[in-house]
Scaffold this motif. Structure first.
Motif, PDB file in Angstrom:
ATOM      1  N   GLY A 214       0.809  -1.210   0.000  1.00 15.49           N
ATOM      2  CA  GLY A 214       0.000   0.000   0.000  1.00 15.49           C
ATOM      3  C   GLY A 214       0.843   1.260   0.000  1.00 15.49           C
ATOM      4  N   TYR A 215       1.892   1.284   0.823  1.00 16.33           N
ATOM      5  CA  TYR A 215       2.776   2.441   0.873  1.00 16.33           C
ATOM      6  C   TYR A 215       3.515   2.618  -0.451  1.00 16.33           C
ATOM      7  N   PHE A 216       3.910   1.519  -1.061  1.00 17.68           N
ATOM      8  CA  PHE A 216       4.601   1.588  -2.352  1.00 17.68           C
ATOM      9  C   PHE A 216       3.689   2.191  -3.419  1.00 17.68           C
ATOM     10  N   MET A 217       2.434   1.774  -3.420  1.00 21.79           N
ATOM     11  CA  MET A 217       1.485   2.299  -4.410  1.00 21.79           C
ATOM     12  C   MET A 217       1.245   3.798  -4.217  1.00 21.79           C
ATOM     13  N   MET A 218       1.179   4.238  -2.960  1.00 25.94           N
ATOM     14  CA  MET A 218       0.976   5.663  -2.720  1.00 25.94           C
ATOM     15  C   MET A 218       2.185   6.481  -3.161  1.00 25.94           C
ATOM     16  N   ASP A 219       3.357   5.867  -3.126  1.00 30.01           N
ATOM     17  CA  ASP A 219       4.573   6.566  -3.556  1.00 30.01           C
ATOM     18  C   ASP A 219       4.753   6.519  -5.069  1.00 30.01           C
ATOM     19  N   HIS A 220       4.017   5.646  -5.753  1.00 25.61           N
ATOM     20  CA  HIS A 220       4.130   5.501  -7.214  1.00 25.61           C
ATOM     21  C   HIS A 220       2.755   5.682  -7.856  1.00 25.61           C
ATOM     22  N   LEU A 221       2.105   6.768  -7.482  1.00 32.35           N
ATOM     23  CA  LEU A 221       0.764   7.026  -7.991  1.00 32.35           C
ATOM     24  C   LEU A 221       0.773   7.353  -9.481  1.00 32.35           C
ATOM     25  N   ALA A 222       1.787   8.064  -9.936  1.00 31.87           N
ATOM     26  CA  ALA A 222       1.825   8.517 -11.334  1.00 31.87           C
ATOM     27  C   ALA A 222       1.826   7.364 -12.339  1.00 31.87           C
ATOM     28  N   PRO A 223       2.704   6.369 -12.202  1.00 26.53           N
ATOM     29  CA  PRO A 223       2.723   5.299 -13.218  1.00 26.53           C
ATOM     30  C   PRO A 223       1.513   4.368 -13.186  1.00 26.53           C
ATOM     31  N   PHE A 224       0.903   4.199 -12.001  1.00 27.98           N
ATOM     32  CA  PHE A 224      -0.204   3.250 -11.880  1.00 27.98           C
ATOM     33  C   PHE A 224      -1.577   3.913 -11.945  1.00 27.98           C
ATOM     34  N   GLY A 225      -1.632   5.221 -11.679  1.00 26.36           N
ATOM     35  CA  GLY A 225      -2.893   5.951 -11.780  1.00 26.36           C
ATOM     36  C   GLY A 225      -3.927   5.529 -10.752  1.00 26.36           C
ATOM     37  N   PHE A 226      -5.188   5.484 -11.185  1.00 28.04           N
ATOM     38  CA  PHE A 226      -6.306   5.180 -10.289  1.00 28.04           C
ATOM     39  C   PHE A 226      -6.182   3.789  -9.688  1.00 28.04           C
ATOM     40  N   LEU A 227      -5.548   2.864 -10.414  1.00 30.48           N
ATOM     41  CA  LEU A 227      -5.354   1.504  -9.907  1.00 30.48           C
ATOM     42  C   LEU A 227      -4.538   1.524  -8.618  1.00 30.48           C
ATOM     43  N   ALA A 228      -3.572   2.440  -8.541  1.00 33.67           N
ATOM     44  CA  ALA A 228      -2.744   2.536  -7.341  1.00 33.67           C
ATOM     45  C   ALA A 228      -3.588   2.895  -6.121  1.00 33.67           C
ATOM     46  N   LEU A 229      -4.573   3.792  -6.301  1.00 31.18           N
ATOM     47  CA  LEU A 229      -5.445   4.168  -5.192  1.00 31.18           C
ATOM     48  C   LEU A 229      -6.274   2.985  -4.706  1.00 31.18           C
ATOM     49  N   VAL A 230      -6.796   2.215  -5.648  1.00 39.28           N
ATOM     50  CA  VAL A 230      -7.614   1.054  -5.289  1.00 39.28           C
ATOM     51  C   VAL A 230      -6.776   0.023  -4.534  1.00 39.28           C
ATOM     52  N   ILE A 231      -5.596  -0.294  -5.088  1.00 41.60           N
ATOM     53  CA  ILE A 231      -4.717  -1.284  -4.448  1.00 41.60           C
ATOM     54  C   ILE A 231      -4.285  -0.802  -3.066  1.00 41.60           C
ATOM     55  N   ALA A 232      -3.922   0.481  -2.980  1.00 43.19           N
ATOM     56  CA  ALA A 232      -3.472   1.031  -1.700  1.00 43.19           C
ATOM     57  C   ALA A 232      -4.586   0.964  -0.659  1.00 43.19           C
ATOM     58  N   LEU A 233      -5.799   1.297  -1.065  1.00 41.46           N
ATOM     59  CA  LEU A 233      -6.914   1.271  -0.128  1.00 41.46           C
ATOM     60  C   LEU A 233      -7.161  -0.137   0.413  1.00 41.46           C
ATOM     61  N   VAL A 234      -7.183  -1.110  -0.484  1.00 41.45           N
ATOM     62  CA  VAL A 234      -7.458  -2.488  -0.077  1.00 41.45           C
ATOM     63  C   VAL A 234      -6.339  -3.037   0.804  1.00 41.45           C
ATOM     64  N   THR A 235      -5.101  -2.875   0.355  1.00 40.73           N
ATOM     65  CA  THR A 235      -3.969  -3.464   1.087  1.00 40.73           C
ATOM     66  C   THR A 235      -3.746  -2.794   2.443  1.00 40.73           C
TER      67      THR A 235
END
Length: 596
Positions: A214-235
């Protein structure tokens, strides 16, 4: 007769009922406060540059509804824990079980409806106060916002009416299904949880891995976009629950194995108190940690947007004040600013050209911003040799002067011109924000002395003008951040408080037994404070960690998202600590009232 008995019992527990009613009122007030924003589409769209702001608030409304439902669940549990013994006694005296169910239904619904009405009224008052404080103290400018919203009142009343109707039905059905002995001994049934060490280890590792993802996704929001928010929220949600569920049990077991710790004062009792209800508490603590992160994050980001205003303003122009035809300005007003820089450049103009004296710029070079935004200085010789450098000077002139040619002349040539001489005065102060009011007065006077035709539209030449534009641009987001941060903080602390208070009646006997075998009141109070401190501190710390990683998502919007982070953290610590003290006081009043 049954109603009289019920009222008599409620009167004896008036303090507990006051706590319950106050909590329900606060819940309704907070829900209303949020709805004044979420249901106001014009406000959201006019005070935010984020295109998805309406959708974000719709998701927030769903989240707050879920949180409110959980909150009411624990408040309802607190209500039933207070009254179920009385209901059992009524049954033993011959009251029909369906009469008891009807009484519970009416009692729950009446308390809920009254709390909703009072809460909505309180919400209007709180919204008015918060709106006034934020707009005045923080110099926030918002449009299309009113503390009173008919739509918000309607949504709040309908939502709470539905929830309390549902709660009334559930409470009535639960009483019908439970045997009398179960109601009488409900507070004597401990919740024990035995876990295998290997299971704790696996859950801990899984929780840490999920949080890391989750922390990794929040730090890499640009390359993953909205998917990063979803993954971060769940994890992060799952990781938070697993870490609490495993680590707290492991740490409690580890502490209970230390004779040095357990045999000191009432530490063994305190650890056992936490262990009895750990399963229920881990779910609540995980939810509180997430809401804590949302609340603290909202306020931190709001302050981040506030910090953007002066930074962007400083990048627009080098001078805090520009006075055209400064000879018409009362210089006493300028002197009152106690300027750190006060320079006057003489000029003359004709129909096509504006002339400046070179020696004035040689003595006090013109301050300008280069292409990288760094401050540089231009002397008269430099501007004379490179006409491109005069663009910084052109930006300080009036709109009708900016279209003319600029020339830098030596002193003799300048004196030989027959045109009348005027002056351009530039000023810098020690603190632009502190002198904002005085600067505005001089800007208004300068505009009155130098009117220009409407064909130029709204031209930005003053630093104060840029400040107003940026303040309007970011004030809406700042307002939302502070507003929601305070609302969510009150909600999460109230949820935790009622979860703790709902288990208080079951602890009366335990504290009474300790008192009878000789435990001093000071030791009982110290044990109680330690237990509640753990329940408040742990989710708060994890929520702060979530915020520290979550701020990385805003690096594209905020130049320094971590700047001034101490302020929201300090505000939250103070408010959170007040809730802790309030909970300790209320809990002590319940569990120690029979032992004193």
């Amino acid at each position: 007769m049954l109603i009289k008995l019920s009222l008599s019992g409620a009167k004896k527990q008036s303090r507990d009922y006051l706590v319950l009613f106050s909590g329900l009122v606060i819940a309704a007030a907070i829900f209303y406060m949020f709805q004044t924003l979420a249901t106001n589409k014009d406000f959201l769209e006019s005070n935010s540059t984020i295109s998805m702001i309406t959708f974000i608030f719709q998701l927030g409304a769903v989240l707050l509804s879920i949180i409110t439902m959980v909150y009411l669940l624990y408040a309802n549990s607190f209500l039933m824990s207070m009254r179920q013994r009385d209901y059992a006694m009524f049954m033993m005296l011959g009251a029909h079980i369906f009469k008891i169910a009807q009484l519970i239904f009416i009692e729950t619904l009446a308390v809920g409806i009254l709390a909703s009405l009072v809460g909505s009224a309180l919400g209007i008052g709180l919204t008015t106060v918060v709106n006034s404080l934020l707009t005045k103290q923080l110099d926030i400018q918002v449009t299309h916002f009113s503390p009173f919203s008919q739509k918000a009142v309607l949504v709040t009343l309908l939502f709470f009416a539905f929830l309390f109707l549902l709660s009334a039905i559930v409470n009535a059905r639960s009483i019908v299904k439970k045997p009398i002995l179960t109601l009488l001994n409900a507070d004597k049934t401990p919740n024990r949880l035995k876990r295998k060490p290997i299971a704790l280890l696996v859950e801990t590792i899984m929780g840490v891995i999920l949080l890391a993802i989750g922390y990794f996704m929040m730090d890499h929001l640009a390359p993953f976009g909205f998917l990063a928010l979803v993954i971060a929220l769940v994890t992060i949600v799952l990781g938070t629950y697993l870490v609490f569920h495993a680590v707290l049990i492991f740490l409690l077991d580890l502490c209970k194995r230390s004779d040095k710790l357990v045999l000191k004062k009432l530490n063994n009792f305190t650890l056992s108190q936490l262990s009895f209800r750990i399963q229920d508490y881990t779910k609540m603590l995980a939810m509180v940690a997430m809401i804590f992160a949302l609340a603290l994050g909202a306020m931190t980001v709001g302050i981040g947007f506030r910090n953007q205003i002066p930074k962007l303003t400083e990048q627009t122009t080098t001078y805090d004040l520009t006075l055209n035809n400064a000879q018409a300005i009362d210089q006493k007003q300028v002197a009152a600013l106690k300027p750190t820089l006060n320079v006057t450049y003489p000029l003359k103009e004709d129909a096509a050209t504006i002339y400046f004296e070179q020696t004035a710029f040689d003595q006090e070079p013109l301050l300008a911003l280069d292409s990288l935004g760094k401050k540089v200085t231009y002397t008269g010789d430099q501007m004379k040799e490179d006409s491109a450098k005069t663009d910084a000077l052109r930006a300080l002139l009036l709109p009708d002067q900016q279209v003319k040619e600029l020339q830098i002349l030596d002193k003799a040539q300048f004196s030989a011109l027959e045109a009348s001489e005027t002056s351009l005065q530039v000023v810098q102060v020690k603190d632009f924000l502190a002198a904002k009011k005085e600067l505005k007065a001089l800007v208004d006077e300068n505009n009155a002395n130098n009117p220009y035709e409407d064909k130029y539209g709204f031209v930005l030449t003053q630093k104060y003008d840029f400040y107003v534009v940026f303040n309007e641009m970011f004030s809406g987001l700042e307002f939302m951040g502070f507003f929601l941060g305070l609302a969510f903080l009150a909600m999460l602390a109230s949820c935790l408080m009622f979860k703790i208070l709902s288990g208080a009646p079951a602890d009366i006997t335990r504290y009474e037994m300790l008192s009878k075998i000789g435990a001093r009141q000071s030791l009982l109070k110290a044990s109680l404070r330690k237990e509640l401190a753990v329940l408040f501190l742990v989710p708060g710390l994890l929520g702060m960690i979530h915020v520290l990683f979550g701020l990385k998502m805003f690096t594209s919007l905020l130049s320094e998202p971590y700047a001034g982070i101490w302020l929201p953290f300090s505000i939250f610590f103070v408010l959170y600590f007040i809730y802790y003290l309030l909970t300790v006081w209320l809990y002590s009043g319940i569990v120690l009232k029979k032992t004193s």
